[in-house]
Design an enzyme around this catalytic site. Structure first.
Site, PDB file in Angstrom:
ATOM      1  N   SER A 154      -2.052   7.737  -1.395  1.00 19.43           N
ATOM      2  CA  SER A 154      -2.570   8.079  -0.075  1.00 19.43           C
ATOM      3  C   SER A 154      -1.498   8.732   0.776  1.00 19.43           C
ATOM      4  O   SER A 154      -0.336   8.335   0.716  1.00 19.43           O
ATOM      5  CB  SER A 154      -3.034   6.814   0.649  1.00 19.43           C
ATOM      6  OG  SER A 154      -3.968   6.129  -0.129  1.00 19.43           O
ATOM      7  N   ASP A 177      -8.434  10.608   8.861  1.00 11.41           N
ATOM      8  CA  ASP A 177      -7.402   9.758   8.264  1.00 11.41           C
ATOM      9  C   ASP A 177      -6.054  10.484   8.164  1.00 11.41           C
ATOM     10  O   ASP A 177      -5.568  10.773   7.071  1.00 11.41           O
ATOM     11  CB  ASP A 177      -7.887   9.302   6.875  1.00 11.41           C
ATOM     12  CG  ASP A 177      -7.053   8.166   6.318  1.00 11.41           C
ATOM     13  OD1 ASP A 177      -6.203   7.637   7.060  1.00 11.41           O
ATOM     14  OD2 ASP A 177      -7.245   7.810   5.138  1.00 11.41           O
ATOM     15  N   HIS A 218      -4.298   5.248   7.639  1.00  9.55           N
ATOM     16  CA  HIS A 218      -4.311   3.857   7.180  1.00  9.55           C
ATOM     17  C   HIS A 218      -2.967   3.402   6.607  1.00  9.55           C
ATOM     18  O   HIS A 218      -2.809   2.233   6.280  1.00  9.55           O
ATOM     19  CB  HIS A 218      -5.414   3.648   6.139  1.00  9.55           C
ATOM     20  CG  HIS A 218      -6.782   3.807   6.716  1.00  9.55           C
ATOM     21  ND1 HIS A 218      -7.929   3.679   5.978  1.00  9.55           N
ATOM     22  CD2 HIS A 218      -7.198   4.089   7.970  1.00  9.55           C
ATOM     23  CE1 HIS A 218      -8.980   3.890   6.760  1.00  9.55           C
ATOM     24  NE2 HIS A 218      -8.569   4.147   7.962  1.00  9.55           N
TER      25      HIS A 218
END
Ligand SMILES: *[C@@H]1O[C@H](CO)[C@@H](O)[C@H](O)[C@H]1NC(C)=O
Ligand SMILES: *[C@@H]1O[C@H](CO)[C@@H](O)[C@H](O)[C@H]1NC(C)=O
Ligand SMILES: *[C@@H]1O[C@H](CO)[C@@H](O)[C@H](O)[C@H]1NC(C)=O
Length: 268
Positions: free
Chosen positions: A209, A114, A68
């Site tokens: 992240s 992810d 992402h």
């Protein structure tokens, strides 16, 4: 007199209600400023010159991050050798991205698969502040309660403040069965994911992240980038384990890595 007391009470209730609204989206909450360059594998994945996500060097020319974090509208860059994002540091260098490879199974609206591989425009210049991090190849779960390290330049307070210096936090692993309990993530944690306990004011969050969860000096997993509430003990942090993706990582980075192993085989 009675009237003004009602007003005071109303103000107190209003204040309490506003605090309740403003606080729950916590954020690396409660971490400390990392020892400078003690995590030489850390990368800041950037878009338009701003820190967007974490990442880490897994081969001379490859950084692993979260799917992402990929912005397909503009060129991404990778900063290596940094402690401060803004101050000049002799070890710091910004690399262009030659190729961005999000995991083919990743989707905008889920946190499945992810992972993102970023091939740098050239091999990173290795040194004391820029080093490759070993990642877990053996597909075994890390035991609940194991203490691991997470670091990032992500949001570090409820006000949305973004630190300039790398921060780190030691977090205990939560076993998958517990993490899948109804009060936590209710069965949504797959075998390819793992969790760590999340505490009020001690958690990973937005901007972290893509960074690695390091257990015993080895990257076990990557901080997921799906939207989540941070600093809420009922919502443990979720990570994408790397071992289940070994084949994909090896295949995509093949040129560089097989070249390296050929070289080391020859050296033997
Ligand atoms: C980066 O800049 C481009 C062009 O100005 C813009 O379209 C894009 O939204 C920006 N991306 C981010 C993440 O700021
Ligand atoms: C970028 O990704 C979005 C969402 O996946 C997609 O709709 C869009 O067409 C892509 N844009 C480009 C330039 O590839
Ligand atoms: C940050 O990492 C250091 C070791 O590099 C450790 O001693 C310290 O406790 C960590 N900070 C937090 C808040 O966990």
């Amino acid at each position: 007199m009675g009237d003004s007391w009602v007003r005071v009470l109303a103000l107190i209730f209003l204040g309490a209600a506003m605090c309740a609204l403003a606080q729950p989206r916590g954020r690396i909450l409660g971490g400390s400023v990392a020892q400078a360059h003690a995590r030489p594998y850390m990368a800041s994945v950037q878009v338009n010159g701003s820190h967007m996500c974490g990442g880490f060097l897994i081969a001379e020319q490859w950084v692993l991050s979260a799917a992402h974090c990929w912005d397909n509208t503009t060129d991404m860059q990778v900063l290596l050798g940094a402690h401060s994002l803004s101050l000049p540091e002799s070890s710091k260098r910004l690399y262009n991205v030659l190729r961005a490879v999000p995991h083919p199974g990743s989707k905008p609206d889920t946190i499945d698969h992810d992972l993102l591989l970023l091939q740098l425009s050239e091999k990173a210049e290795l040194g004391p502040a820029v080093q490759i991090l070993a990642w877990q190849h053996e597909d075994l779960d890390v035991k609940g309660g194991t203490l691991c390290d997470v670091a990032g330049w992500g949001v570090d307070s409820y006000t949305g403040h973004r630190p300039d210096l790398l921060k780190n936090l030691t977090v205990p692993v939560m076993d998958r069965a517990t993490c899948n309990l109804r009060i936590y993530h209710d069965g949504t944690i797959t075998d390819s994911m793992m969790c760590t306990e999340s505490h009020y004011r001690r958690d990973s969050c937005t901007g972290d992240s893509g960074g690695p969860l390091v257990c015993g000096g080895v990257a076990e997993a990557v901080v997921t980038s799906g939207s989540r509430v941070c600093g809420n003990r009922k919502k443990p942090s979720i990570f994408t384990r790397v071992a289940p993706y070994q084949k994909w990582i090896m295949l995509e980075t093949n040129d560089t890595i097989s070249h390296q192993s050929n070289l080391s085989n020859k050296a033997l």
